[in-house]
Scaffold this motif. Structure first.
Motif, PDB file in Angstrom:
ATOM      1  N   GLN A 118      25.718 -17.272   7.644  1.00 43.36           N
ATOM      2  CA  GLN A 118      25.975 -17.577   6.241  1.00 43.36           C
ATOM      3  C   GLN A 118      25.420 -16.495   5.323  1.00 43.36           C
ATOM      4  N   LYS A 119      24.277 -15.927   5.692  1.00 41.44           N
ATOM      5  CA  LYS A 119      23.694 -14.841   4.895  1.00 41.44           C
ATOM      6  C   LYS A 119      24.622 -13.636   4.885  1.00 41.44           C
ATOM      7  N   GLN A 178      27.838 -13.691   5.161  1.00 45.32           N
ATOM      8  CA  GLN A 178      28.974 -14.015   4.299  1.00 45.32           C
ATOM      9  C   GLN A 178      28.607 -13.846   2.832  1.00 45.32           C
ATOM     10  N   GLU A 179      27.427 -14.301   2.480  1.00 43.88           N
ATOM     11  CA  GLU A 179      26.979 -14.212   1.089  1.00 43.88           C
ATOM     12  C   GLU A 179      26.886 -12.760   0.632  1.00 43.88           C
ATOM     13  N   LYS A 236      29.459 -10.365  -1.999  1.00 37.89           N
ATOM     14  CA  LYS A 236      28.987  -9.550  -3.127  1.00 37.89           C
ATOM     15  C   LYS A 236      29.575  -8.145  -3.057  1.00 37.89           C
ATOM     16  N   GLN A 261      35.014 -20.782   6.367  1.00 36.85           N
ATOM     17  CA  GLN A 261      33.844 -20.127   5.799  1.00 36.85           C
ATOM     18  C   GLN A 261      32.622 -21.044   5.782  1.00 36.85           C
TER      19      GLN A 261
END
Length: 535
Positions: A350-351, A353-354, A358, A420
């Motif tokens: 998840q990190k 993806q974050e 950006k 996602q």
């Protein structure tokens, strides 16, 4: 000079107008899923060819984009695929047989294969442009306002071909290529507040490189290694690692009194550990004025991984994450891309993806479109087992990378979707799929195996992709097998463990079958062919 600039500006304006057509085509739908379009695939690795030549079988990497043939599952789509050398017919048949629900002959009639018959180390797009009659033939084969072009990476060569053909290029404009370089990546990371290693801005000569190394050491006295990177590279081949133990001893006085002993640092650069085969400091340094270079801190860690995230920017500027991977790296210092596992570890998926989102949003604001990737390093030390992984961004790829073709192969074969929320890929019947992919299944013993031989082995041991349960192996880089003993493959399973088992089974079978024809004296043994086939 002014007239040349005006000409370049005019070309850029005309190219931008062509790309605007993609936004008209888009209309909120996936361009690739719309019927009735002609797709020109130019799988040109338009990079520094001196870097590419150090990759065994580099000319065959044009085969990486053959997953595009699966686009022919849309019954009104036509596709043109151009290569430097003719592709073996059995390779084409192999991909077309993967098409679900489409007769082979129907798909083959909508595929036009073209070649330059040029095996030189020039970018494929340059080879095409050097053949005006071939350009004209491509142009006549494409339907006006119903065609677009895709490529591996977009440079001025691809822009020129797009203009000559008068079709839009579905890729980030060459005017944005800087943001996919090593130095441009670092700027994006800084602007987007994304963690990344301490390092330098772009330098274009060795003296400035020496100065940046000195500054980096001043800021980080505990560094053990640094990485010197050419601003353009391929699969880590443009990287070099320097162990600092000896250097720090020799320049300790310089660091304490604020002076720079350039000679000491320069001499240490001759001890760089190059990732590219047979690279030398003389050759490496000669390319710095042309390509530029940066220096970065080498991220250390007892437990270290190299995950990546892939995103997609639509022509109208929407950004989405399409996959995450844990990359498999090799080479002297773990800088060379060998393959990948999908998906990335759930502890930092998840990190990724974050952070990847950006980056995509920053690129979209600059006008980028289509696929992009971001490579990271994830580190966790034994003393911090209970803590989160430290994620550092390394570089942006404004192109189709080594993780693009295996994921797109899975997506197109299964017509599934990436979720996602979980970071998993699900087929239409809601089954999660995993894979292990590699461009570098290589064994000298495989040399001499033809693509036809590979197909015989695949059929004998049933190693092929099974469309009924959506598991098995899809091969690529088959053209590199005979000469280099090198093969690419994507092994798809219902778990990473199953994908690993499939990969190991393929390796075991290829090792066994390639050994059958060699006796203990390394002499070729004739196969047991039917009598009518013997000479």
């Amino acid at each position: 000079m002014n007239s040349l600039k005006q000409s370049d500006d005019l070309q850029n304006q005309n190219f931008n107008k062509l790309q605007d057509k993609l936004r008209q085509y888009w209309q909120g739908k996936d361009l690739f899923e719309q019927d009735g379009y002609d797709i020109l695939v130019v799988p040109s690795f338009s990079i520094d060819q001196r870097v590419g030549q150090k990759v065994e079988g580099f000319l065959h990497y044009e085969e990486r984009l053959l997953f595009s043939l699966i686009r022919l599952r849309n019954p009104k789509t036509r596709l043109i695929y151009v290569t430097g050398q003719p592709l073996s017919p059995i390779i084409i048949e192999y991909y077309l047989q993967l098409l679900p629900g489409i007769p082979f002959s129907h798909a083959r009639d909508r595929l036009l294969l073209l070649t330059t018959y040029d095996n030189s180390f020039k970018p494929l797009t340059q080879k095409i442009l050097e053949r005006p009659r071939l350009v004209q033939r491509i142009r006549l084969a494409l339907r006006p306002n119903k065609s677009y072009m895709v490529c591996y990476n977009a440079t001025n060569l691809e822009q020129e071909l797009s203009l000559k053909l008068d079709i839009p290029l579905f890729a980030a404009s060459p005017q944005l290529s800087y943001w996919g370089s090593k130095s441009g990546s670092r700027e994006i990371f800084s602007q987007s507040m994304i963690p990344h290693p301490d390092g330098s801005s772009l330098v274009n000569n060795v003296d400035d490189l020496v100065l940046e190394i000195y500054k980096l050491l001043q800021r980080n006295l505990n560094l053990n290694r640094i990485v010197v990177k050419l601003n353009e590279g391929f699969s880590g081949e443009g990287n070099a690692v320097l162990n600092l133990d000896e250097l720090k001893k020799n320049i300790s006085n310089s660091l304490s009194n604020g002076t720079v002993n350039k000679t000491v640092i320069l001499n240490s650069l001759k001890q760089l550990s190059f990732q590219a085969k047979d690279e030398t400091w003389k050759n490496f340094s000669s390319r710095i004025p042309e390509l530029g270079a940066i220096v970065e801190a080498f991220i250390e860690g007892k437990e270290k991984r190299s995950p990546s995230v892939q995103g997609y920017i639509t022509p109208d500027g929407n950004v989405s994450i399409v996959s995450t991977h844990d990359q498999i790296l090799g080479g002297p210092d773990g800088q060379i891309y060998l393959g990948c596992r999908f998906p990335a570890d759930e502890r930092y998926r998840q990190k990724l993806q974050e952070l990847g989102l950006k980056v995509g949003q920053a690129l979209a604001k600059k006008g980028a479109m289509e696929m992009y990737g971001v490579d990271f390093l994830a580190v966790r030390n034994p003393s911090n087992q209970g803590e989160e992984w430290d994620i550092q961004a390394i570089e942006i790829n404004l192109r189709k990378g080594g993780t693009t073709h295996p994921f797109m192969t899975l997506k197109l074969l299964t017509n599934g979707v990436y979720d996602q929320e979980t970071g998993l890929f699900y087929t239409q019947d809601n089954h999660a799929k995993y894979y292990i992919a590699s461009d570098n299944l290589q064994n000298p013993q495989y040399c001499g195996l033809l693509p036809d031989d590979l197909m015989d082995i695949v059929a004998k041991y049933r190693l092929h992709f099974d469309s009924s349960n959506k598991t098995g192996t899809v091969f690529h880089l088959m053209g590199a097998l005979s000469e280099f003993g090198k093969l690419g493959l994507t092994c798809i399973g219902n778990s990473l463990e199953e994908a690993e088992e499939i990969y190991q089974q393929v390796t075991k079978v290829l090792d066994l079958e390639s050994a059958i024809f060699m006796d203990n004296n390394n002499e070729t043994i004739s196969p047991n062919l039917p009598i009518a086939w013997t000479l």
